[in-house]
Design a protein around this motif. Structure first.
Motif, mmCIF file in Angstrom:
data_model
loop_
_atom_site.group_PDB
_atom_site.id
_atom_site.type_symbol
_atom_site.label_atom_id
_atom_site.label_comp_id
_atom_site.label_asym_id
_atom_site.label_seq_id
_atom_site.Cartn_x
_atom_site.Cartn_y
_atom_site.Cartn_z
ATOM 1 N N TRP A 1 15.142 12.879 -20.148
ATOM 2 C CA TRP A 1 14.195 14.008 -20.051
ATOM 3 C C TRP A 1 12.835 13.488 -19.564
ATOM 4 N N ASN A 2 12.486 12.272 -20.036
ATOM 5 C CA ASN A 2 11.202 11.666 -19.659
ATOM 6 C C ASN A 2 11.402 10.603 -18.576
ATOM 7 N N GLU A 3 12.360 10.835 -17.706
ATOM 8 C CA GLU A 3 12.750 9.820 -16.725
ATOM 9 C C GLU A 3 11.570 9.311 -15.884
ATOM 10 N N GLU A 4 10.640 10.200 -15.611
ATOM 11 C CA GLU A 4 9.516 9.834 -14.749
ATOM 12 C C GLU A 4 8.741 8.636 -15.326
ATOM 13 N N ALA A 5 8.751 8.546 -16.674
ATOM 14 C CA ALA A 5 7.982 7.475 -17.326
ATOM 15 C C ALA A 5 8.534 6.094 -16.970
ATOM 16 N N VAL A 6 9.800 6.021 -16.561
ATOM 17 C CA VAL A 6 10.384 4.710 -16.257
ATOM 18 C C VAL A 6 9.712 4.095 -15.017
ATOM 19 N N LEU A 7 9.099 4.967 -14.203
ATOM 20 C CA LEU A 7 8.483 4.490 -12.957
ATOM 21 C C LEU A 7 7.286 3.580 -13.210
ATOM 22 N N THR A 8 6.739 3.615 -14.440
ATOM 23 C CA THR A 8 5.591 2.749 -14.719
ATOM 24 C C THR A 8 5.963 1.613 -15.676
ATOM 25 N N THR A 9 7.257 1.434 -15.955
ATOM 26 C CA THR A 9 7.643 0.372 -16.897
ATOM 27 C C THR A 9 7.705 -0.993 -16.187
ATOM 28 N N MET A 10 7.685 -2.030 -17.021
ATOM 29 C CA MET A 10 7.766 -3.412 -16.528
ATOM 30 C C MET A 10 8.989 -3.600 -15.621
ATOM 31 N N ASP A 11 10.125 -3.016 -16.046
ATOM 32 C CA ASP A 11 11.366 -3.201 -15.290
ATOM 33 C C ASP A 11 11.204 -2.747 -13.842
ATOM 34 N N GLY B 1 0.804 -1.235 0.000
ATOM 35 C CA GLY B 1 0.000 0.000 0.000
ATOM 36 C C GLY B 1 0.825 1.267 0.000
ATOM 37 N N THR B 2 2.161 1.164 0.112
ATOM 38 C CA THR B 2 3.000 2.374 0.153
ATOM 39 C C THR B 2 3.460 2.744 -1.265
ATOM 40 N N ARG B 3 4.018 3.939 -1.386
ATOM 41 C CA ARG B 3 4.607 4.385 -2.662
ATOM 42 C C ARG B 3 6.006 4.896 -2.368
ATOM 43 N N LEU B 4 6.958 4.494 -3.221
ATOM 44 C CA LEU B 4 8.341 4.940 -3.025
ATOM 45 C C LEU B 4 8.565 6.275 -3.726
ATOM 46 N N LYS B 5 9.529 7.032 -3.203
ATOM 47 C CA LYS B 5 9.863 8.330 -3.823
ATOM 48 C C LYS B 5 11.150 8.189 -4.644
ATOM 49 N N TYR B 6 11.184 8.857 -5.785
ATOM 50 C CA TYR B 6 12.343 8.766 -6.684
ATOM 51 C C TYR B 6 12.776 10.158 -7.135
ATOM 52 N N PRO B 7 14.088 10.449 -7.100
ATOM 53 C CA PRO B 7 14.544 11.748 -7.625
ATOM 54 C C PRO B 7 14.513 11.735 -9.153
ATOM 55 N N ILE B 8 13.953 12.798 -9.747
ATOM 56 C CA ILE B 8 13.899 12.886 -11.216
ATOM 57 C C ILE B 8 15.004 13.858 -11.635
ATOM 58 N N ASN B 9 16.242 13.393 -11.597
ATOM 59 C CA ASN B 9 17.344 14.308 -11.931
ATOM 60 C C ASN B 9 18.373 13.676 -12.882
ATOM 61 N N GLY B 10 17.915 12.652 -13.633
ATOM 62 C CA GLY B 10 18.830 11.990 -14.581
ATOM 63 C C GLY B 10 19.292 12.943 -15.679
ATOM 64 N N PHE B 11 18.383 13.809 -16.150
ATOM 65 C CA PHE B 11 18.757 14.732 -17.215
ATOM 66 C C PHE B 11 19.804 15.730 -16.708
ATOM 67 N N HIS B 12 19.645 16.145 -15.450
ATOM 68 C CA HIS B 12 20.677 17.015 -14.851
ATOM 69 C C HIS B 12 22.020 16.278 -14.858
ATOM 70 N N GLY B 13 21.957 14.982 -14.520
ATOM 71 C CA GLY B 13 23.182 14.160 -14.499
ATOM 72 C C GLY B 13 23.852 14.145 -15.862
ATOM 73 N N LEU B 14 23.028 14.017 -16.919
ATOM 74 C CA LEU B 14 23.576 13.992 -18.276
ATOM 75 C C LEU B 14 24.245 15.337 -18.607
ATOM 76 N N CYS B 15 23.552 16.434 -18.256
ATOM 77 C CA CYS B 15 24.096 17.770 -18.585
ATOM 78 C C CYS B 15 25.395 18.032 -17.806
ATOM 79 N N ILE B 16 25.388 17.678 -16.525
ATOM 80 C CA ILE B 16 26.602 17.914 -15.716
ATOM 81 C C ILE B 16 27.755 17.066 -16.266
ATOM 82 N N THR B 17 27.438 15.823 -16.654
ATOM 83 C CA THR B 17 28.479 14.967 -17.243
ATOM 84 C C THR B 17 29.023 15.615 -18.513
ATOM 85 N N GLY B 18 28.119 16.177 -19.334
ATOM 86 C CA GLY B 18 28.539 16.834 -20.578
ATOM 87 C C GLY B 18 29.494 17.985 -20.297
ATOM 88 N N VAL B 19 29.152 18.805 -19.299
ATOM 89 C CA VAL B 19 30.002 19.953 -18.961
ATOM 90 C C VAL B 19 31.365 19.457 -18.459
#
Ligand code: NDP
Length: 425
Positions: free
Chosen positions: A246-256, A100-118
């Motif tokens: 950019w659409n990282e949030e969508a992974v939260l509903t995937t089969m994986d 009945g609980t829901r887990l919390k997830y940080p949506i900051n993968g795109f930030h990770g990509l940009c920081i890695t790029g810099v």
């Protein structure tokens, strides 16, 4: 409705349906796939680059091991773990769990990509030899495979400390080999750090585009400038990775995330298979340069654009519909009711075929191989493998949907008879 403890016991018992060939697959795949990764990398850089060559060109031991590779890999994972923990971006909740609980997830993968790029631009500016990734690729793959095995052993052992409601229904068969492979625990976490969610889109996926960039820099070292074919492969795949993050949030509903336990299958897929086999085209181009005309490049860009459009529009349509069915962009679409209370789209993209997102993904996969010309089969490995993967994945999803939606799913299949390719399959 939450299942009661009897139901859970029944689901987690030894008669749980086994996937990927059951025990045989669970033994064979962890041996066969790591060897395939090493075989493909070494073949892609051999002069013949022939997957049919026998005996295959096998690397010597000193080509497989370099302590620098282990240092680079561990620093890379540590960097992304650090970026994951930075308080950038928003925090989202996953779907409701069995307790009945829901887990919390940080949506900051795109930030990770940009920081890695810099960071990479900064390092290249300082003269860091990014092209050396070409030489380091095999030892890096060996280390990623070893880390995947060790990490999966850790996950398997720690899963015995998890409460029963935290186990994946399909990963608790009692057969240690199968459970190790498929994954016992659904969402293993260290504190708030979600190990599966972290691995899904960060070190491996961002690693893939960095490897591609390394291959481009190697080409610059060898030939003075990057080829058009290399620029196309790098750009297409960067777009794909940036889109996923950019659409990282969508992974939260995937089969994986929702269905599969975290075991060797996902760990190896995320950390070794994706970065080292998805970057094969770029590696191939370093040793086998291809001249492509502007006309051919334009056709390939158009194909990638069409594939991306179908992929993005269909994924967004379903995500929007699942989040808010009354949203103006989806409210007018025709739907059918199911016994669960959820509805299924039968018009729009999801009325064309039952997996329009897979269709778009496959068109892009083809566009990533075409810049490598037609002289070799090897650069087409990705599109061939991906077709097999998505047909198998579609079949798994289909079975799960039939269990979930029963008669309504059959009605959907009658209304939308084709699975992935209109009028073909
Ligand atoms: P999908 O996004 O295809 O989701 C499948 C789920 O969508 C079903 O379980 C069902 O869940 C829901 N659904 C199915 N049909 C309908 C309908 N008609 N109306 C409303 N909902 C429907 O799952 P994937 O995780 O397989 O794929 C996500 C994306 O990731 C795809 O674009 C795929 O190509 C890509 N991908 C890429 C990989 C790679 O290695 N590059 C690997 C795997 C996937 P419910 O009803 O419970 O919401």
């Amino acid at each position: 409705m939450r299942p009661n403890s009897q139901e859970l016991k029944r689901k987690s018992s030894h008669d749980t349906e086994r996937e990927f060939g059951g025990t045989l697959g669970a033994i064979g795949i962890p041996i066969f796939l790591p060897l395939t990764v090493l075989f493909l990398i070494s073949t892609s850089r051999s002069p013949e680059a022939s997957v049919l060559q026998w005996p295959p060109s096998l690397p010597s031991t000193d080509q497989l091991w370099d302590p620098l590779a282990l240092v680079v890999l561990l620093c890379w994972i540590a960097l992304h773990a650090f970026l994951y923990l930075t308080p950038l971006g928003k925090v989202s909740e996953g779907l409701v769990l069995r307790d009945g609980t829901r887990l919390k997830y940080p949506i900051n993968g795109f930030h990770g990509l940009c920081i890695t790029g810099v960071l990479l631009m900064f390092l290249v500016g300082l003269g860091a030899p990014l092209g050396y990734l070409f030489e380091l690729l095999l030892p890096l793959a060996v280390c990623a495979i070893a880390v995947s095995f060790l990490f999966s052993v850790y996950l398997y052992i720690r899963s015995f400390l998890a409460p029963s409601h935290a186990l994946a229904l399909g990963g608790n068969t009692g057969n240690p080999l199968y459970d190790f492979f498929i994954g016992r625990e659904l969402n293993p976490r260290i504190g708030n750090f979600d190990l599966k969610y972290f691995c899904e889109l960060r070190p491996g996926l961002i690693g893939w585009v960095v490897i591609n960039l390394g291959m481009l820099m190697k080409e610059v070292e060898l030939r003075g400038s990057p080829s058009l074919a290399m620029i196309l492969v790098n750009s297409f795949q960067l777009l794909y990775v940036a889109d996923a993050l950019w659409n990282e949030e969508a992974v939260l509903t995937t089969m994986d995330i929702v269905h599969d336990g975290f075991g060797f299958m996902l760990v190896f897929g995320d950390l070794a298979w994706v970065p080292f086999t998805y970057s094969l085209q770029a590696g191939f181009l370093v040793v086998h340069p291809q001249a492509i005309s502007s006309f051919r490049a334009a056709i390939i860009i158009a194909l990638n654009g069409i594939g991306y459009y179908i992929f993005r529009k269909s994924n967004s349509q379903k995500n929007q519909f699942r989040r808010d069915p009354s949203h103006p962009s989806v409210a007018r679409l025709e739907t059918i009711a199911t016994a669960t209370g959820k509805r299924l789209l039968v018009s729009g993209w999801w009325g064309l075929v039952r997996h329009p997102n897979y269709l778009g993904d496959l068109l892009m996969a083809l566009a990533w191989s075409l810049p490598c010309g037609f002289s070799h089969l090897l650069p087409y490995f990705y599109v061939i493998y991906f077709t097999v993967l998505l047909i198998h994945r579609e079949d798994r999803d289909e079975r799960q949907c039939r269990t979930k939606y029963g008669l309504a799913w059959d009605t959907y299949c009658r209304r939308v008879p084709y699975r992935i390719f209109p009028y073909l399959y």
